[in-house]
Structures are given as C-alpha cells and as structure tokens.
Design a protein around this motif. Structure first.
Motif, PDB file in Angstrom:
ATOM      1  N   THR A  74      41.314  38.122  31.284  1.00 41.30           N
ATOM      2  CA  THR A  74      40.122  37.315  31.568  1.00 41.30           C
ATOM      3  C   THR A  74      38.920  38.182  31.930  1.00 41.30           C
ATOM      4  O   THR A  74      37.820  37.659  32.111  1.00 41.30           O
ATOM      5  N   ALA A  75      39.133  39.493  32.030  1.00 43.26           N
ATOM      6  CA  ALA A  75      38.056  40.471  32.286  1.00 43.26           C
ATOM      7  C   ALA A  75      37.220  40.088  33.492  1.00 43.26           C
ATOM      8  O   ALA A  75      37.724  40.126  34.604  1.00 43.26           O
ATOM      9  N   LEU A 122      42.526  33.944  42.547  1.00 47.93           N
ATOM     10  CA  LEU A 122      42.906  34.523  41.258  1.00 47.93           C
ATOM     11  C   LEU A 122      41.962  35.664  40.876  1.00 47.93           C
ATOM     12  O   LEU A 122      42.412  36.721  40.410  1.00 47.93           O
ATOM     13  N   MET A 123      40.667  35.476  41.072  1.00 48.97           N
ATOM     14  CA  MET A 123      39.704  36.532  40.734  1.00 48.97           C
ATOM     15  C   MET A 123      39.871  37.743  41.647  1.00 48.97           C
ATOM     16  O   MET A 123      39.765  38.890  41.189  1.00 48.97           O
ATOM     17  N   MET A 135      25.447  36.008  30.326  1.00 46.54           N
ATOM     18  CA  MET A 135      26.009  34.898  31.105  1.00 46.54           C
ATOM     19  C   MET A 135      27.526  35.102  31.244  1.00 46.54           C
ATOM     20  O   MET A 135      28.220  35.375  30.279  1.00 46.54           O
ATOM     21  N   THR A 136      28.020  34.958  32.455  1.00 40.25           N
ATOM     22  CA  THR A 136      29.443  35.151  32.733  1.00 40.25           C
ATOM     23  C   THR A 136      30.251  33.993  32.151  1.00 40.25           C
ATOM     24  O   THR A 136      29.952  32.829  32.428  1.00 40.25           O
ATOM     25  N   PRO A 137      31.282  34.302  31.367  1.00 42.73           N
ATOM     26  CA  PRO A 137      32.135  33.217  30.849  1.00 42.73           C
ATOM     27  C   PRO A 137      32.906  32.544  31.992  1.00 42.73           C
ATOM     28  O   PRO A 137      33.172  33.165  33.022  1.00 42.73           O
ATOM     29  N   ALA A 180      50.335  38.893  34.773  1.00 46.32           N
ATOM     30  CA  ALA A 180      49.345  39.915  35.136  1.00 46.32           C
ATOM     31  C   ALA A 180      48.497  40.268  33.914  1.00 46.32           C
ATOM     32  O   ALA A 180      47.268  40.365  34.009  1.00 46.32           O
ATOM     33  N   VAL A 181      49.142  40.422  32.760  1.00 47.81           N
ATOM     34  CA  VAL A 181      48.417  40.733  31.521  1.00 47.81           C
ATOM     35  C   VAL A 181      47.440  39.605  31.185  1.00 47.81           C
ATOM     36  O   VAL A 181      46.285  39.845  30.822  1.00 47.81           O
ATOM     37  N   LEU A 182      47.891  38.359  31.312  1.00 46.80           N
ATOM     38  CA  LEU A 182      47.019  37.215  31.041  1.00 46.80           C
ATOM     39  C   LEU A 182      45.823  37.211  31.991  1.00 46.80           C
ATOM     40  O   LEU A 182      44.676  37.024  31.562  1.00 46.80           O
TER      41      LEU A 182
END
Length: 150
Positions: A106-107, A137-138, A1-3, A100-102
């Motif tokens: 979120t992978a 954002l994604m 399941m995708t978080p 950007a790192v944050l």
C-alpha cells in the motif's frame, strides 16, 4: 494526491485488514482465531470470559460476547484499548508474511476502515470518524517499511 484504501468486509479488496479476517495469532501463549477474538477477550479480566470469547466459533460471535455488558469491563479499558488493538494487529501482520507484503504494497496510501457503524475505529462512513484501526495499520506499515530497509 495521496491514494486512499478503504476496507471493511473481508470479502472486499483489502478485506485482510479487517479484524474479522481469518488469520490466527499467537499472543499470551494462546492461539486466537482472529485479532477480533483477542481484542474482545482483553476487555475482561475474568479468565473464563476471555476463554469463552477465544473459543467463539466466529469473530462476529466473539464481538457480540465482547460487547455483552452483563460482564464487567476491566476498569482501565478506555485507556488501554488502543494499545491492545495495536498489539493484536501488529501480531497479525508479523505472524503472516503474506499480510505484511500486502500491507507494504500500500506504500504511502491512507488506509481507512470505511464503515458508518463505527466512529472510533472507523471513519463513521462519512470521513468524520477517528479511523483508529486505519491509523494503527499505517503505523505498523511504517515500522515494517523501516525494518525492511535495514
């Protein structure tokens, strides 16, 4: 399941994803205090109105000024608003490496602006909204992931 990562208030976890988060951006040869300032100003073609929004003391005030319908919206606003938002958000995440790192951290999580106050940019509070800000954002995360793999 995708978080799923839900954000809204700048005080909450992932509040940095909010357009109200205090991360200035440089666009159109100007410094904008937040991505919200930039987005709201772009609703208008009048340079004086844009400048009044850019110089607003808070993103909330910028949003209020941008929603003032005494000012005439640009005729093409509905057709360009998503690309304007994408430009502002992408600038924010490219110009602030910590963001950007944050975002990259979120992978593959689904990112959702969780608010009952907005069914277009957010999820309408119950998941029925379009979540356009989360989608942007994604999309930007995917671009950054691809660039960093090269």
């Amino acid at each position: 399941m995708t978080p799923v990562i839900r954000f809204y208030s700048i005080q909450d976890a992932y509040g940095e994803f909010s357009n109200f988060a205090p991360y200035p951006i440089l666009l159109d040869k100007k410094r904008w205090p937040t991505s919200e300032h930039y987005f709201q100003a772009q609703k208008f073609l009048d340079a004086n109105v844009q400048e009044r929004i850019r110089s607003a003391s808070t993103p909330l005030l910028a949003a209020r000024l941008g929603r003032d319908r005494k000012q005439r919206l640009r005729a093409d606003w509905e057709s360009v608003k998503v690309s304007v938002m994408r430009r502002a958000v992408e600038a924010k995440f490219r110009q602030h490496d910590d963001l950007a790192v944050l975002l990259l951290s979120t992978a593959d999580a689904r990112i959702v602006e969780h608010t009952d106050a907005d069914a277009f940019w957010g999820d309408a509070g119950d998941g029925s909204g379009r979540n356009m800000l989360g989608r942007i954002l994604m999309d930007i995360r995917t671009i950054l992931q691809t660039e960093r793999r090269k």
